[in-house]
Design an enzyme around this catalytic site. Structure first.
Site, PDB file in Angstrom:
ATOM      1  N   LYS A 153       0.828  -1.169   0.042  1.00 37.88           N
ATOM      2  CA  LYS A 153      -0.045   0.076   0.158  1.00 37.88           C
ATOM      3  C   LYS A 153       0.800   1.273   0.041  1.00 37.88           C
ATOM      4  O   LYS A 153       2.012   1.049   0.334  1.00 37.88           O
ATOM      5  CB  LYS A 153      -0.824  -0.119   1.281  1.00 37.88           C
ATOM      6  CG  LYS A 153      -2.179   0.839   1.100  1.00 37.88           C
ATOM      7  CD  LYS A 153      -3.215  -0.028   0.414  1.00 37.88           C
ATOM      8  CE  LYS A 153      -4.407   0.728   0.144  1.00 37.88           C
ATOM      9  NZ  LYS A 153      -5.692  -0.106  -0.301  1.00 37.88           N
ATOM     10  N   ASP A 193      -6.917   4.263  -4.333  1.00 37.53           N
ATOM     11  CA  ASP A 193      -7.419   4.163  -3.195  1.00 37.53           C
ATOM     12  C   ASP A 193      -8.215   5.647  -3.098  1.00 37.53           C
ATOM     13  O   ASP A 193      -8.537   6.471  -4.043  1.00 37.53           O
ATOM     14  CB  ASP A 193      -6.623   3.639  -2.081  1.00 37.53           C
ATOM     15  CG  ASP A 193      -7.267   3.241  -1.035  1.00 37.53           C
ATOM     16  OD1 ASP A 193      -7.487   1.971  -0.787  1.00 37.53           O
ATOM     17  OD2 ASP A 193      -7.435   3.921  -0.044  1.00 37.53           O
TER      18      ASP A 193
END
Ligand code: GLU
Length: 472
Positions: A153, A193
């Site tokens: 991430k 995201d």
């Protein structure tokens, strides 16, 4: 610094940080408790990361009994330590010519199953603890898909709200200039995201292409449909969450048809969760953004929401101006709206124990998480104790990354699939994730508990691969 991240952390997270650790309510076995304390010590102040780790540890006791080899080979210790963490300066110039500095992150957590894979979040609340919680969750989520993708991430403490198109582009170019050496279709494949959609992916990919002189489509997913993107990627997380919900309800001989639903958020995940719920005959009566929520008893007008959010980039409050019957509540909690199905699709820790109890009192019988870790540990406990259908994010919201992996497949074979074909693949894979969580929960003596099912099934797949690859 751009801004004070604390200012943007949801109330529940701040409370959690103050009286840490209130989520240590369930007992871990001695060995896992000691391991957890080590994680807390080695990663000070990263409360969301601690929360995500603890939640997985709560499922692992019986796994260590059944698989002592995972203990001998220190798989848990290794899984909690990212393979590589990159923190970098992102300098850029705003429209007035002022120099601005942000902090960028990429945490490459685990590549036992495939290249690192996971999104980028641009939001002022982003700091290492958020990126690590998301990266940690991503390892198990990606493992559950059964596809060859590792977990990662990244993001930045950058606030895209109010920025011009030119500012967004310059920020993305600077971000990619710093990060591009660490990416590659066989190395690390980012996606979007919160705060990162097709526009941002375009600027990031454009800069990567310029710096490397390669049209390496597979280096990033969530691309536009004209330049290597996959159909259904935009819809995938929301649709996937509803597919998972459908499976949970089917396991209880029930369905979405006729259910009164509420969906928090009004971003990509929420919009397409609402769309799929409506297609399946659900009645969605409320959604929200970070300012407040709208409640429309007759059912939400999705075309209007899309127009406001996707085209005009406006706030959800404007909905009530178009529909007089709708009520807008500034600052209130969407979880006060009576419903049978609740989909938290906004952000981490947005639904606490009190909210969970209120939902139950109002007749809620199913919850599926479209966001990552949106329910606090107290909230999860309330749902599990009540025995309602509760699908944790790492299983229920895997549809986004599933379709990213399908985008990688298309890029690798220079192919482009149709909408229906892609959606069918997504639905099949979501069914597979549900089945694996369901069966694993039964096998480990916790029938109907998708938290244990998801944690254990995801963990075992990664652990086996790590064992097979040796001490790396
Ligand atoms: N950010 C999404 C997630 O939380 C998608 C990641 C991806 O497509 O790589 O799973």
């Amino acid at each position: 610094m751009e801004s004070d991240p604390q200012k943007f952390r949801p109330r529940a997270a701040i409370a959690m940080a103050r009286c840490f650790p209130p989520f240590m309510s369930t007992i871990l076995d001695e060995r896992l408790e000691a391991l957890f304390q080590t994680v807390v010590k080695r990663n000070p102040g990263e409360t969301e990361f601690h929360q995500a780790v603890r939640e997985v540890f709560e499922s692992l006791g019986p796994v260590l009994v059944k698989h002592p080899e995972f203990g001998t080979h220190k798989i848990i210790e290794r899984i909690c330590e990212p393979e590589r963490q990159i923190i970098f300066r992102v300098p850029w110039q705003d429209d007035s010519g002022q120099v601005r500095i942000n902090r960028g992150f990429r945490v490459q957590f685990n590549s036992a199953l495939g290249p690192f894979k996971g999104g980028l979040r641009f939001h002022p609340s982003v700091y290492l603890g958020i990126v690590k919680f998301l990266g940690f969750e991503q390892i198990f989520k990606n493992a559950l898909t059964g596809l060859p993708i590792g977990g990662a991430k990244g993001g930045a403490d950058f606030n895209p709200k109010g920025c011009s198109d030119g500012e967004i582009m310059r920020f993305c170019q600077s971000f990619m200039t710093a990060l591009h050496r660490n990416l590659g279709e066989y190395t690390d494949v980012p996606a979007g995201d919160t705060g990162v959609g097709t526009r941002e992916i375009g600027y990031l990919f454009g800069q990567y292409k310029r710096l490397t002189d390669r049209y390496e489509s597979g280096v990033i997913t969530g691309k536009g449909l004209d330049w290597g993107g996959a159909k259904v990627r935009k819809e995938a997380t929301g649709y996937g969450t509803v597919f998972f919900l459908q499976e949970m309800l089917a396991a209880r001989k029930d369905s979405v048809e006729g259910k009164v639903c509420i969906v928090s958020g009004a971003g990509n995940v929420a919009i397409y969760a609402i769309e799929k719920l409506q297609q399946l005959g659900g009645k969605v009566v409320a959604c929200s953004d970070s300012n407040g929520f709208i409640h429309d008893k007759k059912g939400l007008d999705l075309a209007l929401i899309k127009q406001l959010k996707e085209v005009e980039r406006r706030r959800i409050a404007d909905y009530a101006r178009h529909h007089k019957r709708a009520r807008y509540t500034a600052g209130g909690s969407i979880w006060s709206v009576p419903c049978e199905v609740a989909l938290p699709c906004a952000t981490q820790n947005e639904l606490n124990g009190k909210d969970a109890s209120r939902l139950l009192r109002n007749g809620c019988l199913a919850v599926a998480e479209g966001a990552n870790m949106p329910v606090t540990p107290e909230g999860v406990r309330v749902f599990l104790d009540a025995g309602i259908a509760y699908g944790p994010g790492k299983a229920a919201n895997a549809g986004g990354v599933v379709t990213s992996a399908l985008e990688m497949q298309q890029n690798a074979s220079r192919d482009s699939w149709g909408f229906e074909f892609t959606e069918t693949r997504l639905a099949e894979i979501m069914r597979g994730i549900h089945a694996s969580c369901y069966q694993t929960a039964e096998e480990f003596g916790a029938p109907g508990n998708y938290v244990h099912g998801a944690n254990i099934a995801g963990f075992i797949r990664v652990a086996r691969a790590m064992l097979a690859l040796g001490l790396v």
